[in-house]
Each structure stands twice: as structure tokens, then as C-alpha cells.
Design a protein around this motif. Structure first.
Motif, PDB file in Angstrom:
ATOM      1  N   THR A  78     -75.975  23.572-102.047  1.00 36.33           N
ATOM      2  CA  THR A  78     -76.667  22.316-102.322  1.00 36.33           C
ATOM      3  C   THR A  78     -78.134  22.442-101.902  1.00 36.33           C
ATOM      4  OG1 THR A  78     -76.120  21.393-100.141  1.00 36.33           O
ATOM      5  CG2 THR A  78     -74.561  20.988-101.948  1.00 36.33           C
ATOM      6  N   PRO A  79     -79.015  21.667-102.511  1.00 37.84           N
ATOM      7  CA  PRO A  79     -80.427  21.726-102.118  1.00 37.84           C
ATOM      8  C   PRO A  79     -80.661  21.426-100.640  1.00 37.84           C
ATOM      9  CG  PRO A  79     -80.199  20.595-104.215  1.00 37.84           C
ATOM     10  CD  PRO A  79     -78.805  20.796-103.689  1.00 37.84           C
ATOM     11  N   LEU A  80     -79.905  20.492-100.069  1.00 37.64           N
ATOM     12  CA  LEU A  80     -80.077  20.166 -98.662  1.00 37.64           C
ATOM     13  C   LEU A  80     -79.665  21.331 -97.776  1.00 37.64           C
ATOM     14  CD1 LEU A  80     -80.894  18.147 -96.520  1.00 37.64           C
ATOM     15  CD2 LEU A  80     -78.613  17.119 -96.672  1.00 37.64           C
ATOM     16  N   ARG A  81     -78.577  22.015 -98.144  1.00 39.25           N
ATOM     17  CA  ARG A  81     -78.151  23.183 -97.375  1.00 39.25           C
ATOM     18  C   ARG A  81     -79.245  24.251 -97.349  1.00 39.25           C
ATOM     19  NH1 ARG A  81     -74.394  23.618 -93.922  1.00 39.25           N
ATOM     20  NH2 ARG A  81     -76.271  24.065 -92.797  1.00 39.25           N
ATOM     21  N   GLU A  82     -79.830  24.529 -98.520  1.00 39.41           N
ATOM     22  CA  GLU A  82     -80.890  25.540 -98.575  1.00 39.41           C
ATOM     23  C   GLU A  82     -82.119  25.095 -97.793  1.00 39.41           C
ATOM     24  OE1 GLU A  82     -83.796  27.836-101.739  1.00 39.41           O
ATOM     25  OE2 GLU A  82     -81.803  27.191-102.404  1.00 39.41           O
ATOM     26  N   ALA A  83     -82.450  23.806 -97.871  1.00 35.61           N
ATOM     27  CA  ALA A  83     -83.619  23.302 -97.148  1.00 35.61           C
ATOM     28  C   ALA A  83     -83.439  23.455 -95.640  1.00 35.61           C
ATOM     29  CB  ALA A  83     -83.863  21.834 -97.512  1.00 35.61           C
ATOM     30  N   LEU A  84     -82.230  23.218 -95.146  1.00 32.79           N
ATOM     31  CA  LEU A  84     -81.972  23.367 -93.714  1.00 32.79           C
ATOM     32  C   LEU A  84     -82.047  24.831 -93.289  1.00 32.79           C
ATOM     33  CD1 LEU A  84     -79.096  20.758 -93.401  1.00 32.79           C
ATOM     34  CD2 LEU A  84     -81.258  20.701 -92.120  1.00 32.79           C
ATOM     35  N   THR A  85     -81.588  25.730 -94.143  1.00 35.89           N
ATOM     36  CA  THR A  85     -81.686  27.152 -93.841  1.00 35.89           C
ATOM     37  C   THR A  85     -83.151  27.577 -93.791  1.00 35.89           C
ATOM     38  OG1 THR A  85     -79.550  27.554 -94.897  1.00 35.89           O
ATOM     39  CG2 THR A  85     -80.983  29.463 -94.586  1.00 35.89           C
ATOM     40  N   ARG A  86     -83.933  27.109 -94.746  1.00 34.88           N
ATOM     41  CA  ARG A  86     -85.371  27.421 -94.734  1.00 34.88           C
ATOM     42  C   ARG A  86     -86.043  26.851 -93.482  1.00 34.88           C
ATOM     43  NH1 ARG A  86     -87.167  29.798 -99.146  1.00 34.88           N
ATOM     44  NH2 ARG A  86     -85.884  29.737-101.035  1.00 34.88           N
ATOM     45  N   ALA A  87     -85.667  25.653 -93.109  1.00 29.04           N
ATOM     46  CA  ALA A  87     -86.264  25.036 -91.918  1.00 29.04           C
ATOM     47  C   ALA A  87     -85.940  25.837 -90.660  1.00 29.04           C
ATOM     48  CB  ALA A  87     -85.768  23.600 -91.770  1.00 29.04           C
ATOM     49  N   ALA A  88     -84.730  26.408 -90.615  1.00 33.01           N
ATOM     50  CA  ALA A  88     -84.355  27.229 -89.457  1.00 33.01           C
ATOM     51  C   ALA A  88     -85.256  28.447 -89.343  1.00 33.01           C
ATOM     52  CB  ALA A  88     -82.899  27.656 -89.578  1.00 33.01           C
ATOM     53  N   GLY A  89     -85.569  29.066 -90.490  1.00 36.88           N
ATOM     54  CA  GLY A  89     -86.451  30.225 -90.460  1.00 36.88           C
ATOM     55  C   GLY A  89     -87.836  29.885 -89.946  1.00 36.88           C
ATOM     56  N   ALA A  90     -88.381  28.761 -90.368  1.00 35.01           N
ATOM     57  CA  ALA A  90     -89.701  28.358 -89.883  1.00 35.01           C
ATOM     58  C   ALA A  90     -89.648  27.966 -88.412  1.00 35.01           C
ATOM     59  CB  ALA A  90     -90.223  27.203 -90.733  1.00 35.01           C
ATOM     60  N   HIS A  91     -88.551  27.290 -88.022  1.00 33.49           N
ATOM     61  CA  HIS A  91     -88.507  26.743 -86.658  1.00 33.49           C
ATOM     62  C   HIS A  91     -88.359  27.827 -85.597  1.00 33.49           C
ATOM     63  CE1 HIS A  91     -87.988  23.634 -83.658  1.00 33.49           C
ATOM     64  NE2 HIS A  91     -86.909  24.250 -83.214  1.00 33.49           N
ATOM     65  N   ILE A  92     -87.570  28.868 -85.868  1.00 31.76           N
ATOM     66  CA  ILE A  92     -87.328  29.874 -84.828  1.00 31.76           C
ATOM     67  C   ILE A  92     -88.627  30.516 -84.364  1.00 31.76           C
ATOM     68  CG2 ILE A  92     -86.880  31.725 -86.507  1.00 31.76           C
ATOM     69  CD1 ILE A  92     -85.146  31.258 -83.075  1.00 31.76           C
ATOM     70  N   THR A  93     -89.627  30.604 -85.255  1.00 31.27           N
ATOM     71  CA  THR A  93     -90.894  31.238 -84.862  1.00 31.27           C
ATOM     72  C   THR A  93     -91.672  30.393 -83.859  1.00 31.27           C
ATOM     73  OG1 THR A  93     -92.151  30.234 -86.692  1.00 31.27           O
ATOM     74  CG2 THR A  93     -91.075  32.350 -87.118  1.00 31.27           C
ATOM     75  N   THR A  94     -91.352  29.099 -83.785  1.00 33.65           N
ATOM     76  CA  THR A  94     -92.108  28.199 -82.895  1.00 33.65           C
ATOM     77  C   THR A  94     -91.570  28.192 -81.475  1.00 33.65           C
ATOM     78  OG1 THR A  94     -90.776  26.208 -83.327  1.00 33.65           O
ATOM     79  CG2 THR A  94     -92.535  26.719 -84.893  1.00 33.65           C
ATOM     80  N   ILE A  95     -90.402  28.788 -81.239  1.00 37.52           N
ATOM     81  CA  ILE A  95     -89.781  28.669 -79.906  1.00 37.52           C
ATOM     82  C   ILE A  95     -89.637  30.020 -79.206  1.00 37.52           C
ATOM     83  CG2 ILE A  95     -88.598  26.525 -80.477  1.00 37.52           C
ATOM     84  CD1 ILE A  95     -86.017  28.087 -80.846  1.00 37.52           C
ATOM     85  N   THR A  96     -90.408  31.026 -79.670  1.00 37.39           N
ATOM     86  CA  THR A  96     -90.393  32.322 -78.993  1.00 37.39           C
ATOM     87  C   THR A  96     -91.382  32.310 -77.831  1.00 37.39           C
ATOM     88  OG1 THR A  96     -92.143  33.291 -80.359  1.00 37.39           O
ATOM     89  CG2 THR A  96     -89.872  33.438 -81.199  1.00 37.39           C
ATOM     90  N   ALA A  97     -91.390  33.392 -77.085  1.00 41.73           N
ATOM     91  CA  ALA A  97     -92.274  33.491 -75.924  1.00 41.73           C
ATOM     92  C   ALA A  97     -93.736  33.554 -76.314  1.00 41.73           C
ATOM     93  CB  ALA A  97     -91.906  34.732 -75.096  1.00 41.73           C
TER      94      ALA A  97
END
Length: 639
Positions: free
Chosen positions: A277-296
Motif C-alpha cells: 500500500t502507499p502508506l506502507r511504502e511511505a513509512l518505509t521511506r520515512a524510516a530510511g530518512a529518520h535513522i540518519t538523524t539519530i546517529t552519533a
């Protein structure tokens, strides 16, 4: 060394909720159990956090490597990726660890996720590399088969495979793709062994609804009675398991997703969005962007070892109890907690159950499936209600930052753009999701039993109230096939406590015995008083039969369960928490335990490769692990 942001004292004060308009103090029992766990875990948690801080670094992890090592790590990368990977100052490198295979419906959708994640991470200024795959087996396929004897230990294999994937020491965070029974616990245990790295979990979601779970169960029972043939049974099963995604009943797989959400390791509202579903893909994309913001490398460093603390684990237990989740998590949560230096036992589950209302009716604890549950308000509503009642710690760390209140929101798309909005504040179907004021039950869906047969757990939420206490003669077996033979021969047409011995981790790997559910259900429907007692597992789909499972110690470790004989009177009482064989102490002590030949369980179908696991496994209450941290009073008691 970069020091992790402190997450405060371990729950010593009752913190008010930060949900707007809500001022709820933490429940006193919740606080007492949390404090007890913190005290019990003081030494092991301190040692874990010291290792975490020692492993943390100021810059990208790969900057510590020699040039030869570094060149090896990106030899096959594109020129654009190499340019960033040579930047040893600011560019984070994200590991992708996946349980993808295209045989299992739950993991088949994960095939496309790595490329999606790489694109989003790159767009956010980082780099993502596929670090490794982990095995993923399905208990639904191996149920009742030899492969089930590898099932539990696959969790430890997955944890080790995750550690191997991260072992190159070039990553600054990880995205973990998995869904089902042992996979998510194994991935999380492995991630916690690299606790200085942020970790974000991304599921595939449940398949769309097929035939009802109750209709499926009726067909299974009819087949067990010989009323329908295999063709009808297969048609029923195909109508239920019909497409990509997780099975729709609330078993271990969907309990995993609830846990990742309530532990703050998902993007909010991720658990039960259908694949494709489009929402499922959007959440997966958001995870990729978000993980970069919480590294050291950023200002919001959120290592997974700081998120998973005693408060987070208590929240997980409450979520399990409030939704009548899988009994398998009385093993897995113990193992996950220990991986973070937190020591819990079944007494913690039991005490929390006394104040946790049952808020969900999802099969096998009702007729609805997880899609219906999600539509009725789902996990966001359950979390909101538990927070309002002071039955969760709100002031915890999550991948989204401080506070669990963010997980009361639901994701949505507006012109293709992902956003979050407050979830419903009231149930849209009170037959599926109830309220704290009017719960389905005043206590959680799992009970702990204790007595001269040891300690075990029962999933009580789907058991009729008049079957919660049973006293009947034992009929003893050492395999589920022998039980089914006795059923077919009419030998169990009576009040009976079916005892299945030597099904624990050290005996044969602790297989699930869910194959027994239809037959025992038939006996109960015929008016007989029936129960199951075993040191094996049942299933995340444990249903209407009172089943005392995970007996600890197990038969292979000298349990009194191995001394039970046909005809012994056994009493199982979920109301007073008792499980005992009615023999005086002297008679029981004098009896020799059964000693069946287990050689057939040790060879063939890969079982010979797991001998070291069987020999080293801890008890079920200690997580049935092949290795566990040393601790004082790990089992039983409130120390």
C-alpha cells in the motif's frame, strides 16, 4: 568517547503523562515492579551501559579502521557512495539487516525494502549498505513437523547472524527488517549486542483479511473429528493464508509488532499497515530518512541500548498483557531484557497482570483479526488508554525522542505526503477494543502458575471462565503424535489432564505443540474437563484449552513433571495460581523420573547441528537462551 544522553533515574518518580490535557500518575504497582527490576538489574545494567559507552565514538565508526580495512568495506560501492564513505567526519553509514525470503508470506514484501531504504538514506545525507541476511523460519510451516525442533533456537542463530552482520564495525546505525516469531526477538538481541548503535525496526505488515479465524478453527476441529477431508481443510487454510504479509491472527508475529511499537523502536503507527500500500511504502521511506538523524553524528543520538531499559521492558510486558499477546514472549522478553542487562522473571509478569486490564479481543482471544483491531483504533488507542490510566511509563526514550505519547498518533497520507495525526480517543468497535473503564477483563491475559510441578504460564484470555480451574487424572505422553493417536483411538473421552513430558529446550528444542489444539478443543466441546501441562511451548495462537506451558525446570533438568504417571490427580487452577500433582512430598521425592530415549530428537533435519544449543539452554523462565548474563536471583521470588 561520545557520551550518550542520560535517560534519567530508572523510574524512581511517578512522572505525569505528557499527553496534552492528561495528568496521570504512574500506577503504584507498575512503579514498584519497575523499581524492583532496576534494583535486581543494577549490576548487570551498569556493566552493559559501561560497555555501550566504551563502544561509542565521536565520529563515524569506520574512521577507526585502517586504510586496507576501509577500502575493503566499500570496494563494490558506487562512485557516489565511495565519495561519501571516504568522508570520515560527518556521513553516517547505516546497516540494513533483513530476514527476507520469498517463501514466507510475512517476509516476501521485504524484498524491495533495501533499495528503498538506500535511496532515502542517501537523500538524507547518509549511506546505507546491506550488511547481512538472517534466517527466517515459519512455525506455521513447521508446526507439528521435525523442523519445529529448530524453531526456538533459530532466535539465537538470528541474534548471532545479526552480530556478524554488524561485526565489520563500519556502521553508525541499523535498520532491521523482520516480522515473525523468533526473527524480531533475534534481531533485537543482536542489535542490543551493538547497543551503542541506533536501531530502527521496519515490518512488512499483515496480509489482508481472508476467511475468518473462527471459521478456520471450526474446519480444523471438523478435520480432527473426521467430518471433513483434507481437500476441505486445505481450501480453508488457503482462504486464510492467501497473500503477502503476516498471518492475521494475534500470534507471536503480530505480538512482535505490538512490542516494537510500544517499546518505541518503530516509526509510530507502523505495526499493522498492509504491505503493498502507499502508506506502507511511505513509512518505509520515512524510516530510511529518520535513522540518519539519530546517529552519533547528529544532535539526537539515540542508541538502542539506552532505549531498551527497565521502563521500556515493563511497558512491553504491560502491552503484552493488555492485548492478550503471545505466550512465547514470556521467553523472548526475558531474553531481550537480559541482552540489555535487565533481569526480569515471571513474577514481574504476574504482578503486572493484576493491574493491567484486558483491552483487546483479537483471535484467538476473540473473532476479530489484526486488521479489524487496527481499524477499531488499534495500538495507538490501546497505548493512549494505558497512558491515561498511568499503566505505562510515558517518560521513556524512543527512536522518535523522549516520550511514548508520540505513539498515540496515527500515520496518514495527504496528497502523497506522509504525516501523523492524533489517533482516535475512543474505540470505533467496542467488541474489539474496550476501555480501561470497561475492560474485557480486569486482569491481563497471562497467568503464572506455581506448585510441586514447577512454574509455568497459561494464556487465560481465551479460556472460558468455568475452565480456569481443573482437577482430573493425568494421561502422560512424550510426544504430541502419541497424544493424537490416543485421541483417534477414543482413549481421551473423559476428564483428563494431558501431560506431555520432555518437550523443553534441553530435551528436544522446545517445539510448539499447537497441533494438539483442535483435538483437545473437540474434547472440551464434548463436555469433558480438559487441560494440557507440558514443559514445551504451545503457540502464540494458544486458545480455549487451559494449557500450563513452559514448565520450569524442564523434565530434562530433573523436574517433578517427569515423575507424573497415568492416573495421578493433577490440579491446575489459574484463579489461585496453583499447579500440582496430588502426591505427598515423600512419595514424589521417592519416585524415579521417566527417562525416555531422546536420541531420535538429536539427529536428522539439521538437529545434530544444534546439540550445543540444547546442552547449554537455560530454563524457560530465564529465556531458554544458550547463554545468559550472570545475575542474582534470576528466577522466582521478588528479589
Amino acid at each position: 568517547m561520545r557520551q550518550c544522553a542520560p535517560n534519567g533515574a530508572p523510574g524512581r518518580a511517578a512522572n505525569p503523562s505528557t499527553i496534552p490535557g492528561i495528568e496521570s500518575e504512574v500506577n503504584k504497582v507498575l512503579q514498584r515492579v519497575t523499581d524492583r527490576i532496576a534494583d535486581r538489574s543494577a549490576a548487570t545494567r551498569k556493566a552493559y551501559l559501561e560497555r555501550l559507552d566504551s563502544d561509542s565514538s565521536r565520529g563515524p565508526t569506520r574512521s577507526q579502521l585502517g586504510c586496507t580495512n576501509l577500502a575493503h568495506s566499500y570496494a563494490a560501492a558506487s562512485d557516489a557512495q565511495k565519495l561519501r564513505l571516504r568522508n570520515l567526519e560527518t556521513r553516517p553509514n547505516i546497516a540494513i539487516v533483513s530476514a527476507y525470503n520469498d517463501m514466507l508470506s510475512a517476509h516476501q514484501p521485504l524484498q524491495t525494502y533495501p533499495e528503498i531504504l538506500k535511496t532515502e538514506v542517501f537523500g538524507a545525507g547518509g549511506i546505507a549498505q546491506f550488511a547481512g541476511g538472517v534466517p527466517a523460519m515459519c512455525d506455521g510451516v513447521t508446526q507439528g513437523e521435525v523442523g519445529m525442533e529448530l524453531s526456538l533456537f533459530s532466535r539465537d542463530v538470528i541474534a548471532m547472524a545479526t552480530a556478524v552482520a554488524l561485526s565489520h564495525n563500519v556502521f553508525d546505525g541499523g535498520v532491521f527488517l523482520g516480522v515473525c516469531d523468533k526473527i524480531v526477538p533475534g534481531l533485537l538481541i543482536g542489535a542490543l549486542s551493538f547497543g551503542h548503535l541506533p536501531a530502527l525496526f521496519v515490518p512488512a505488515g499483515p496480509m489482508t483479511s481472508g476467511i475468518s479465524n473462527s471459521e478456520k478453527a471450526k474446519t480444523r476441529q471438523a478435520f480432527a473429528e473426521g467430518k471433513v477431508d483434507r481437500t476441505a481443510l486445505l481450501a480453508s487454510e488457503e482462504g486464510s493464508y492467501h497473500g503477502p504479509g503476516t498471518c492475521t491472527f494475534y500470534g507471536t508475529a503480530n505480538s512482535n509488532q505490538m512490542l516494537m511499537e510500544i517499546m518505541g523502536l518503530h516509526m509510530p503507527g507502523t505495526a499493522f499497515i498492509n504491505p503493498g500500500t502507499p502508506l506502507r511504502e511511505a513509512l518505509t521511506r520515512a524510516a530510511g530518512a529518520h535513522i540518519t538523524t539519530i546517529t552519533a553524528q547528529g544532535d539526537s543520538y539515540r542508541p538502542v541500548g539506552r532505549i531498551v531499559d527497565e521502563r521500556c521492558i515493563v511497558n512491553a510486558i504491560v502491552g503484552l498483557l493488555a492485548t492478550a499477546g503471545s505466550t512465547n514472549h514470556t521467553l523472548h522478553l526475558v531474553a531481550i531484557a537480559r541482552a540489555a542487562g535487565v533481569i526480569i522473571n515471571w513474577d514481574d509478569f504476574s504482578e503486572l497482570s493484576t493491574v493491567t486490564p484486558l483491552l483487546a479481543r483479537v483471535y484467538p482471544n476473540g473473532s476479530a483479526d489484526v486488521n479489524h483491531f487496527h481499524a477499531a483504533g488499534g495500538l495507538a488507542l490501546v497505548i493512549r488508554q494505558l497512558l491515561e490510566a498511568g499503566l505505562l511509563h510515558e517518560d521513556v526514550n524512543t527512536v522518535m525522542g523522549k516520550g511514548l505519547a508520540r505513539y498515540c498518533d496515527e500515520p496518514y497520507l495527504n496528497d502523497g505526503k506522509l504525516g501523523w495525526r492524533p489517533g482516535t480517543e475512543t474505540s470505533l468497535d467496542t467488541t474489539i477494543v474496550s476501555s480501561v473503564a470497561e475492560p474485557f477483563d480486569n486482569e491481563g491475559g497471562i497467568s503464572v502458575l506455581d506448585g510441586n510441578l514447577g512454574r509455568g504460564v497459561v494464556k487465560t484470555s481465551a479460556v472460558p471462565a468455568d475452565n480456569l480451574a481443573i482437577r482430573a487424572p493425568a494421561r502422560v505422553f512424550t510426544s504430541q503424535d502419541a497424544v493424537l493417536d490416543a485421541f483417534r483411538n477414543g482413549e481421551l473421552e473423559k476428564d483428563v489432564v494431558v501431560v506431555v513430558q520432555f518437550q523443553g529446550p534441553r530435551a528436544n528444542g522446545m517445539p510448539e505443540l499447537h497441533k494438539l489444539s483442535p483435538a483437545l478443543g473437540v474434547l472440551q466441546d464434548r463436555g469433558f474437563r480438559v487441560a494440557l501441562v507440558t514443559d514445551g511451548r504451545m503457540s502464540g495462537a494458544s486458545g480455549k484449552i487451559p494449557a500450563a506451558i513452559h514448565l520450569s525446570p524442564e523434565c530434562a533438568q530433573g523436574s517433578n513433571l517427569a515423575k507424573v504417571r497415568d492416573g495421578d490427580m493433577v490440579r491446575l487452577d489459574c484463579k489461585d495460581g496453583t499447579l500440582e500433582v496430588e502426591l505427598d512430598a515423600a512419595t514424589l521425592a521417592a519416585r524415579e523420573p521417566a527417562a525416555p530415549d531422546l536420541e531420535a530428537n538429536r539427529n536428522g533435519f539439521g538437529r545434530n547441528l544444534f546439540g550445543v544449543f540444547r546442552d547449554a539452554a537455560t530454563s524457560a523462565e530465564e529465556g531458554a537462551q544458550c547463554a545468559a548474563p550472570e545475575s542474582a536471583n534470576p528466577v522466582g521470588g521478588n528479589a
